[in-house]
Design a protein around this motif. Structure first.
Motif, mmCIF file in Angstrom:
data_model
loop_
_atom_site.group_PDB
_atom_site.id
_atom_site.type_symbol
_atom_site.label_atom_id
_atom_site.label_comp_id
_atom_site.label_asym_id
_atom_site.label_seq_id
_atom_site.Cartn_x
_atom_site.Cartn_y
_atom_site.Cartn_z
ATOM 1 N N ARG A 52 0.834 -1.206 0.000
ATOM 2 C CA ARG A 52 0.000 0.000 0.000
ATOM 3 C C ARG A 52 0.868 1.254 0.000
ATOM 4 O O ARG A 52 0.552 2.229 -0.685
ATOM 5 N N LEU A 53 1.956 1.230 0.734
ATOM 6 C CA LEU A 53 2.879 2.357 0.770
ATOM 7 C C LEU A 53 3.427 2.638 -0.627
ATOM 8 O O LEU A 53 3.467 3.789 -1.068
ATOM 9 N N GLU A 54 3.817 1.599 -1.326
ATOM 10 C CA GLU A 54 4.319 1.745 -2.704
ATOM 11 C C GLU A 54 3.236 2.329 -3.610
ATOM 12 O O GLU A 54 3.507 3.225 -4.413
ATOM 13 N N GLU A 55 2.023 1.834 -3.469
ATOM 14 C CA GLU A 55 0.909 2.321 -4.282
ATOM 15 C C GLU A 55 0.656 3.815 -4.033
ATOM 16 O O GLU A 55 0.496 4.603 -4.974
ATOM 17 N N VAL A 56 0.628 4.217 -2.781
ATOM 18 C CA VAL A 56 0.349 5.613 -2.422
ATOM 19 C C VAL A 56 1.496 6.524 -2.847
ATOM 20 O O VAL A 56 1.260 7.605 -3.412
ATOM 21 N N THR A 57 2.731 6.107 -2.615
ATOM 22 C CA THR A 57 3.859 6.971 -2.984
ATOM 23 C C THR A 57 4.017 7.072 -4.497
ATOM 24 O O THR A 57 4.321 8.144 -5.011
ATOM 25 N N GLU A 58 3.789 5.983 -5.199
ATOM 26 C CA GLU A 58 3.877 6.050 -6.670
ATOM 27 C C GLU A 58 2.784 6.948 -7.231
ATOM 28 O O GLU A 58 3.041 7.774 -8.113
ATOM 29 N N ALA A 59 1.564 6.837 -6.720
ATOM 30 C CA ALA A 59 0.475 7.718 -7.166
ATOM 31 C C ALA A 59 0.800 9.175 -6.850
ATOM 32 O O ALA A 59 0.526 10.078 -7.660
ATOM 33 N N SER A 60 1.421 9.413 -5.707
ATOM 34 C CA SER A 60 1.815 10.768 -5.322
ATOM 35 C C SER A 60 2.890 11.304 -6.259
ATOM 36 O O SER A 60 2.819 12.451 -6.722
ATOM 37 N N PHE A 61 3.884 10.485 -6.547
ATOM 38 C CA PHE A 61 4.948 10.877 -7.461
ATOM 39 C C PHE A 61 4.387 11.186 -8.846
ATOM 40 O O PHE A 61 4.765 12.188 -9.468
ATOM 41 N N GLN A 62 3.495 10.340 -9.317
ATOM 42 C CA GLN A 62 2.882 10.562 -10.631
ATOM 43 C C GLN A 62 2.075 11.861 -10.641
ATOM 44 O O GLN A 62 2.141 12.630 -11.609
ATOM 45 N N ALA A 63 1.320 12.122 -9.589
ATOM 46 C CA ALA A 63 0.516 13.347 -9.516
ATOM 47 C C ALA A 63 1.409 14.584 -9.545
ATOM 48 O O ALA A 63 1.124 15.553 -10.263
ATOM 49 N N ILE A 64 2.486 14.558 -8.785
ATOM 50 C CA ILE A 64 3.415 15.687 -8.760
ATOM 51 C C ILE A 64 4.067 15.855 -10.136
ATOM 52 O O ILE A 64 4.143 16.966 -10.666
ATOM 53 N N SER A 65 4.516 14.753 -10.727
ATOM 54 C CA SER A 65 5.173 14.809 -12.033
ATOM 55 C C SER A 65 4.243 15.370 -13.102
ATOM 56 O O SER A 65 4.649 16.210 -13.916
ATOM 57 N N MET A 66 3.011 14.908 -13.095
ATOM 58 C CA MET A 66 2.037 15.387 -14.092
ATOM 59 C C MET A 66 1.769 16.875 -13.909
ATOM 60 O O MET A 66 1.680 17.628 -14.888
#
Length: 163
Positions: free
Chosen positions: A138-152
């Motif tokens: 879950r941590l990986e899922e949340v951090t990856e989604a966060s990284f993607q949101a920031i990158s976008m």
């Protein structure tokens, strides 16, 4: 940090165990009793490491660029934006962890608004809690989604400035 302060902290934190090692004060971490700011402390460290590792997918030679870019991404401003983007994917329990972290008494730095800083503290508390409770998928899922949101969002702002 002055040496005298280091000595005080060392004496406060570490005690010999009588067998040549250092005695641990706690056998485990009960996240439910931790201050949300302690969870945020761990979450901040995790997010820094995650972002640094993730940026290696894009750049592997320019340390100064990596350092500046990662510092921007892990800033309170961008963490607040990340939380806003990922909030719909969070459980009620995770949103509660965020709220406790957001509402914890802390002082905002000059680089972010008070609102952004408190939101970033809540975001970090969520990541720290997921880490400390060993919810690594879950941590990986949340951090990856966060990284993607920031990158976008960074790409959107860059594209907007180009036009």
């Amino acid at each position: 940090m002055k040496f005298e302060m280091l000595q005080k902290l060392t004496a406060m934190m570490f005690e010999p165990d009588g067998a040549g090692g250092i005695r641990q004060r706690y056998d485990s971490v009960d996240v439910r009793t931790l201050s949300p700011l302690v969870a945020a402390y761990v979450g901040d460290a995790y997010f820094h490491l995650f972002v640094r590792g993730r940026l290696l997918s894009y750049e592997q030679n320019k340390v100064q660029v990596l350092n500046r870019f990662s510092a921007q991404i892990v800033s309170a401003v961008w963490q607040a934006k990340a939380y806003t983007a990922i909030e719909p994917m969070l459980t009620d329990e995770e949103k509660g962890i965020f709220r406790r972290g957001r509402n914890a008494h802390s002082h905002a730095p000059r680089a972010a608004s008070v609102r952004e800083y408190h939101m970033s503290t809540g975001f970090e508390a969520l990541l720290g809690t997921l880490y400390l409770t060993k919810q690594f998928d879950r941590l990986e899922e949340v951090t990856e989604a966060s990284f993607q949101a920031i990158s976008m969002e960074l790409m959107r702002l860059t594209d907007k400035d180009r036009k």
